[in-house]
Motif scaffolding. Structure first.
Motif, PDB file in Angstrom:
ATOM      1  N   MET A 128       0.834  -1.322   0.068  1.00 43.83           N
ATOM      2  CA  MET A 128      -0.126  -0.105   0.006  1.00 43.83           C
ATOM      3  C   MET A 128       0.799   1.229   0.065  1.00 43.83           C
ATOM      4  O   MET A 128       0.596   2.116  -0.749  1.00 43.83           O
ATOM      5  N   ALA A 129       2.114   1.203   0.613  1.00 42.48           N
ATOM      6  CA  ALA A 129       2.851   2.426   0.831  1.00 42.48           C
ATOM      7  C   ALA A 129       3.473   2.800  -0.388  1.00 42.48           C
ATOM      8  O   ALA A 129       3.956   3.584  -0.893  1.00 42.48           O
ATOM      9  N   GLU A 130       3.730   1.530  -1.189  1.00 45.95           N
ATOM     10  CA  GLU A 130       4.593   1.798  -2.229  1.00 45.95           C
ATOM     11  C   GLU A 130       3.599   2.178  -3.430  1.00 45.95           C
ATOM     12  O   GLU A 130       4.155   3.046  -4.267  1.00 45.95           O
ATOM     13  N   THR A 131       2.354   1.883  -3.420  1.00 48.48           N
ATOM     14  CA  THR A 131       1.417   2.622  -4.295  1.00 48.48           C
ATOM     15  C   THR A 131       1.266   4.107  -4.203  1.00 48.48           C
ATOM     16  O   THR A 131       1.181   4.797  -4.945  1.00 48.48           O
ATOM     17  N   VAL A 132       1.222   4.334  -2.819  1.00 49.57           N
ATOM     18  CA  VAL A 132       0.868   5.638  -2.592  1.00 49.57           C
ATOM     19  C   VAL A 132       2.155   6.605  -3.093  1.00 49.57           C
ATOM     20  O   VAL A 132       2.092   7.597  -3.536  1.00 49.57           O
ATOM     21  N   LYS A 133       3.328   6.002  -2.818  1.00 49.60           N
ATOM     22  CA  LYS A 133       4.526   6.640  -3.234  1.00 49.60           C
ATOM     23  C   LYS A 133       4.840   6.848  -4.698  1.00 49.60           C
ATOM     24  O   LYS A 133       5.140   7.761  -5.294  1.00 49.60           O
ATOM     25  N   LYS A 134       4.158   5.973  -5.640  1.00 50.79           N
ATOM     26  CA  LYS A 134       4.271   5.735  -7.042  1.00 50.79           C
ATOM     27  C   LYS A 134       3.273   6.998  -7.482  1.00 50.79           C
ATOM     28  O   LYS A 134       3.465   7.773  -8.178  1.00 50.79           O
ATOM     29  N   ILE A 135       2.077   7.162  -6.725  1.00 53.84           N
ATOM     30  CA  ILE A 135       1.118   8.023  -7.155  1.00 53.84           C
ATOM     31  C   ILE A 135       1.620   9.395  -6.894  1.00 53.84           C
ATOM     32  O   ILE A 135       1.579  10.158  -7.750  1.00 53.84           O
ATOM     33  N   LYS A 136       2.086   9.720  -5.715  1.00 50.60           N
ATOM     34  CA  LYS A 136       2.899  10.848  -5.342  1.00 50.60           C
ATOM     35  C   LYS A 136       4.095  11.272  -6.487  1.00 50.60           C
ATOM     36  O   LYS A 136       4.256  12.398  -6.621  1.00 50.60           O
ATOM     37  N   ASP A 137       4.858  10.315  -6.617  1.00 57.55           N
ATOM     38  CA  ASP A 137       5.886  10.737  -7.649  1.00 57.55           C
ATOM     39  C   ASP A 137       5.312  11.116  -9.183  1.00 57.55           C
ATOM     40  O   ASP A 137       5.759  11.961  -9.503  1.00 57.55           O
ATOM     41  N   LEU A 138       4.399  10.330  -9.583  1.00 61.72           N
ATOM     42  CA  LEU A 138       3.535  10.624 -10.867  1.00 61.72           C
ATOM     43  C   LEU A 138       2.829  12.142 -10.668  1.00 61.72           C
ATOM     44  O   LEU A 138       3.014  12.807 -11.734  1.00 61.72           O
ATOM     45  N   GLN A 139       2.372  12.337  -9.411  1.00 55.48           N
ATOM     46  CA  GLN A 139       1.682  13.816  -9.244  1.00 55.48           C
ATOM     47  C   GLN A 139       2.910  14.935  -9.609  1.00 55.48           C
ATOM     48  O   GLN A 139       2.841  15.872  -9.928  1.00 55.48           O
TER      49      GLN A 139
END
Length: 96
Positions: free
Chosen positions: A1-12
């Protein structure tokens, strides 16, 4: 879950950076330098520029050129305004 959140923030973050680069590219005057008109050109004299460039008052002349305006102060400072960078323009007629 934390990895997915990090990927989303990086994309943003990448998207924000991309948008900022596009905005800066539009206002980059080195890509679109002002094309000066030689000889007689339309000039408005004794105008004030806001915000002030230096000091109290910034009086000068506004010259119209092929692809923009140039504001020249009496101190020799200049501001180039390319037509493609102008989003809104206001016309205020005088009373007389």
């Amino acid at each position: 879950m934390a990895e997915t959140v990090k990927k989303i923030k990086d994309l943003q973050k990448k998207m924000k950076d991309k948008i900022n680069e596009e905005k800066n590219a539009i206002f980059d005057e080195s890509k679109h330098p002002i094309e000066l008109i030689k000889g007689k050109r339309p000039i408005l004299q004794d105008l004030k520029c806001r915000p002030n460039l230096s000091g109290k008052k910034t009086n000068g002349n506004l010259e119209a050129h092929a692809n923009g305006f140039r504001f020249l102060t009496r101190k020799g400072e200049k501001i180039d305004i390319i037509f493609r960078n102008i989003k809104h323009a206001f016309f205020q007629p005088c009373d007389n």
